[in-house]
Structures are given as C-alpha cells and as structure tokens.
Design an enzyme around this catalytic site. Structure first.
Site, PDB file in Angstrom:
ATOM      1  N   HIS A 155       0.809  -1.199   0.000  1.00  0.00           N
ATOM      2  CA  HIS A 155       0.000   0.000   0.000  1.00  0.00           C
ATOM      3  C   HIS A 155       0.850   1.260   0.000  1.00  0.00           C
ATOM      4  O   HIS A 155       0.377   2.347  -0.301  1.00  0.00           O
ATOM      5  CB  HIS A 155      -0.910  -0.038   1.235  1.00  0.00           C
ATOM      6  N   CYS A 156       2.153   1.140   0.337  1.00  0.00           N
ATOM      7  CA  CYS A 156       2.940   2.356   0.580  1.00  0.00           C
ATOM      8  C   CYS A 156       3.887   2.738  -0.559  1.00  0.00           C
ATOM      9  O   CYS A 156       3.708   3.772  -1.195  1.00  0.00           O
ATOM     10  CB  CYS A 156       3.764   2.171   1.852  1.00  0.00           C
ATOM     11  N   ILE A 157       4.880   1.878  -0.802  1.00  0.00           N
ATOM     12  CA  ILE A 157       5.997   2.293  -1.667  1.00  0.00           C
ATOM     13  C   ILE A 157       5.547   2.623  -3.099  1.00  0.00           C
ATOM     14  O   ILE A 157       6.046   3.583  -3.683  1.00  0.00           O
ATOM     15  CB  ILE A 157       7.131   1.228  -1.669  1.00  0.00           C
TER      16      ILE A 157
END
Ligand SMILES: NC(=O)c1ccc[n+]([C@@H]2O[C@H](COP(=O)([O-])OP(=O)(O)OC[C@H]3O[C@@H](n4cnc5c(N)ncnc54)[C@H](O)[C@@H]3O)[C@@H](O)[C@H]2O)c1
Length: 479
Positions: free
Chosen positions: A311-313
C-alpha cells in the site's frame, strides 16, 4: 473548576494532588484540558479505520490499559472484531479476544460515539485515483464525520500517509467548521497557545510481518498544528512506543514519512535498473549486492524484484510529486523510479517468453504456474502486488495461468483486477510437473524450493529464491 475526571488524573502516586499540574490544568481551560492530560491512563481512544495500521495501533493502546474504540464503515469487520476474530494473518484472534474480554477494545460503526473519545486517531486509506493522483476522499470523509462530534479538549491525530499540508489545509478547516479553533502556530515546543482542541500528524511506520520491529520498538514522529497539540500527541504516544520524535509542524511530520518511502522506492528502482544491466553483462546482481553489503559503512542493500507492491511504496511517492507541481517543481527522482519500477512486471513477462522460446514453446498456449500473489514474502496482503500485473499480462498473451499462495486460497475482485474465479493450486510434485513454466514471484518462506525445482520443467526466479538449490540448476532462469 476542575472536572472530576481531570482531578482523578492529577492524583500523583501517593494520592496527593500535583498542584503544578492542577494549576496548568485550570489555566488552560480554553481547551478543557492540558497536553499533560494525555499522559494519563484509561484515556478513551477512538481509532478510525481498523485496517493494517489501525488494528495493531488499537491493540497496542489496549495493552497499556487505555479504553479503545475502533470505528470502521465495514460492518463485517466490526462484527468480526467484536467477536474476537482477526482478519489479518499476523494479528492473532487471541490478542483481540483478550482485549475485548477485558473491555479495553471494542469496534463500532456508530460515529456518534466519537464525542465520548479523549483522542481520535485517523488511520484510513490514502490511495491514488485512476490518474495516479492522491485520493484524499477517505481522509476528507473522516474529518467530516468527526466535525459534528468534535469536543473541546479532544486530540485528533492524522496517521494516514499523505503530502505535506494535508493536516492544516484539508483536515483543520473541516474540524473548525463547528466554531472550535486550533490556531496554526509553529512556535517553540514549550510555547503556550490557546487552543480549543488539539490537532497533530503522526505517520504510521508499521511494517506488517516484521518480527524484529513491532509498533512498540519503532520511534514515533509527531508534529502538531501548534506546540500544545504536538505535546498532547507526544504524551499520548510516549505510552506505547520506546521513543517519540517531536518535529516542528504537521508538514514536517508528513514529509518525514514520504522521505522514508521515497528513499526505498528510489533505491529499489536503482537495483532493478542495475539488475537489468547485469543480466545483459552476464553478471549476477545478487552476488554483487551481497558482496557490497559487506562494507560496514555507507552502503545499505536493496534487492531487485518483479516490481513494487504494497500500500505504501508504489503509492506514497506520487503524493509528493503531485504536491510539488503546486510549487513549479518536478520531482524527477520520484518519476524516474516510478518509471523503472512500473516496467519490472513487463520485463519479467518478457523473460518468461524468452525462457519458453528457448524450449521451443510460445507464451500462447503454455501452462504457467505463478508462485506467490502477495506483494512480499510471508504476508497476506496483495495490494498493488506486481503478481497481479504479471497474471494479467501473461493471460493477455494467451498463457494458461494458475497460481499458488499459502496466504490466498482464492482471489477476490479488486479495484483493477478480477481474478475471482482463480483458486490456489496445491503444490504437489504432479501439479508442479504439469506446467511448462513455474514463475517464482514471491519468495514465501514456506515454499520447498528443492521440491519445486526437482519437479518443474522450467523455473523463472524473480527473487533469487532458489539460490540454495543444488540439483536441477539448468532448469532455473534468473531474471
Ligand atoms: N499497511 C501498511 O503497512 C501501512 C504502513 C504505514 C502507513 N500506512 C498508511 O496508513 C493508512 C491506512 O492504511 P491501512 O493499510 O491500514 O489501510 P486498510 O485498507 O488496511 O484499512 C483501512 C480501514 O479503514 C476503513 N475505512 C475506510 N474509510 C473509512 C471511513 N471513512 N471511516 C471509517 N473507516 C474507514 C476500511 O474499512 C479499512 O478497515 C494509509 O494512509 C497507508 O498509506 C500503511
């Protein structure tokens, strides 16, 4: 006048009232309570969004005897949690059950209960929209859900990853609509500012599945809209983490999280590009990285793979490049890293085609078994997983693709993909042998790589997962 609850909190160890604290408490009745209030126990803490970030946070606060209420729109999740059942693999049902039984944690869909909370932490998604631009609709809706229930002296903290300016430009004006004020002030940490409520940003640094660093061990960065807000949030978090790192503003705290993720994204792109060059030069990039990592200073290893997931990088860096445009600034490293990382699943699919071609087969009509749909090893999370892109690309090119993943018995419909008809294939020797190519996309620890290589006709390994396999190496293609 000191309310009964505040007075109870001001009792020091031997039962005497701490008069200094009492004085400060009485003085700052603009807020109804001082930042020191949030050092207390039995705080009522509301956590909005009981997902990968919100749920562990809720349980951590419950561990230190706070009264936690999880707010979520998803009725099924709320029912599951209240029944003491987990829906995230690395969080045990037992942990939830224990806190529900002790009445330290419960979940609800009733947002009117927000008015009873001392602190409200926002942990809702911050994805990208179809044009890969920030989608802050969840944060906006959440601020709008809090606003009618906002109370004097409440502490609100945004934890969702976002661009610098979100807390003061988007969340603050919505919360102030009811007339309560939280003035922007970047004065020194100890400065007193009259404020009706407290507002801060504190990025979540959760790494799901990381056994070495859990929430309690990871320092928490905190920035307030004004100094008392920063202090209130720092006091609350100091109870659950080993170290709180105060910064001068919500914007600085927002930027900290983006720097951390952009650092990873750019370095992963760098090794991915060097892998492509190494393949062309006949060099083993894994050997090169492992050897470089023996340098005791100035080098940190990053590893190539089939593309970015989670979900982040793959998402967060674009929050900053989008915001940068407002300042006539092109964030070139972010764009370049995005370009390289996005290309990786295409490269892998081309490599599968080349490996099949070497065995006088075409992608079209070949049977391919993809191992691992999760975006990284040993997690039950497939958000933005490059495996899904590879499944799509191989299918488009006419391959007959199955998958195996111990964490996903079946696939469900997602925002960009619908593989809801697919079920995980059992990894028996016979099943493995029935495919023209086995593609290792995610290197789960539970896989028996000896067995896979022994029985497969061809193995395309994107993670160097087969490095310790001795027999059958001629069947392995690194890419
Ligand atoms: N997952 C991670 O490892 C991680 C790590 C660090 C930071 N973050 C950031 O934390 C934030 C949350 O991520 P996550 O992984 O926990 O997401 P998630 O999808 O796992 O959980 C979000 C939860 O919020 C709920 N929700 C959505 N809209 C809501 C609303 N309006 N009101 C109440 N509940 C609502 C959803 O039902 C879901 O349960 C994101 O900004 C993410 O970038 C995630």
């Amino acid at each position: 006048m000191l309310c009964l609850r505040c007075a109870q909190r001001l009792l020091v160890g031997d039962g005497k009232v701490d008069f200094m604290a009492q004085l400060m408490e009485t003085e700052s009745m603009a807020t109804g309570r001082t930042p020191e209030f949030f050092s207390g126990k039995e705080l009522k803490i509301g956590i909005i969004g009981c997902g990968y970030v919100g749920l562990p946070l809720a349980l951590r606060f419950a561990d230190v005897s706070q009264q936690v209420t999880g707010f979520d729109l998803d009725k099924t999740k709320v029912e599951k949690l209240n029944a003491g059942s987990s829906y995230i693999q690395h969080i045990s049902s037992e942990r939830i059950r224990e806190q529900v039984k002790r009445k330290r944690f419960r979940a609800t869909t009733d947002f009117a209960k927000l008015r009873d909370m001392d602190a409200v932490l926002i942990c809702v998604p911050t994805p990208l929209d179809e044009r890969r631009e920030p989608d802050l609709s969840y944060v906006k809706e959440t601020a709008e859900a809090i606003a009618p229930h906002l109370q004097k002296g409440q502490l609100i903290v945004l934890e969702s990853t976002t661009y610098p300016g979100t807390t003061d430009e988007l969340v603050l004006p919505i919360l102030e609509q009811g007339g309560l004020r939280c003035p922007l002030d970047s004065g020194s940490r100890g400065k007193e500012v009259k404020t009706d409520f407290y507002l801060a940003f504190s990025p979540e640094r959760e790494d799901p599945g990381n056994k070495q660093y859990g929430l309690a061990q990871i320092p928490k960065v905190v920035g307030g809209i004004n100094p008392p807000s920063g202090r209130a949030a720092a006091n609350m978090y100091a109870q659950i983490v080993s170290k709180v790192v105060p910064v001068s503003s919500t914007r600085a705290a927002e930027m900290v999280k983006l720097l951390e993720n952009i650092f990873r994204c750019v370095n992963i792109a760098l090794v991915n590009e060097l892998k492509l060059l190494s393949l062309r030069m006949g060099l083993d990039i894994w050997e090169v990285i492992d050897s470089a990592a023996t340098k005791p200073f100035g080098f940190m290893p990053f590893y190539p793979g089939p593309g970015l997931g989670g979900h982040c990088i793959p998402v967060d860096p674009y929050y900053l490049s989008w915001k940068a445009r407002e300042f006539d600034f092109a964030a070139r490293f972010i764009e370049l890293a995005g370009e390289i990382n996005t290309e990786m699943p295409y490269h892998i699919v081309r490599s599968v085609g080349a490996a099949l071609n070497d065995r006088e087969k075409s992608v079209k009509g070949s049977k391919v078994l993809l191992l691992g749909v999760a975006y990284k090893k040993d997690v039950d999370d497939l958000r933005e997983s490059p495996s899904l892109k590879m499944l799509e690309l191989l299918t488009e090119r006419g391959a007959d693709v199955d998958y195996n993943d111990p964490y996903f018995r079946a696939l469900h419909k997602m925002r960009h993909y619908d593989f809801s008809h697919k079920r995980s294939v059992d990894l028996t020797p016979e099943a493995i042998a029935s495919y023209d190519c086995v593609l290792i996309a995610t290197d789960h620890s539970s896989y028996d790589y000896e067995l896979i290589v022994k029985n497969a006709k061809l193995v395309v390994d994107t993670r160097n997962a087969t490095r310790r396999v001795k027999a059958g190496r001629e069947k392995i293609v690194q890419c």
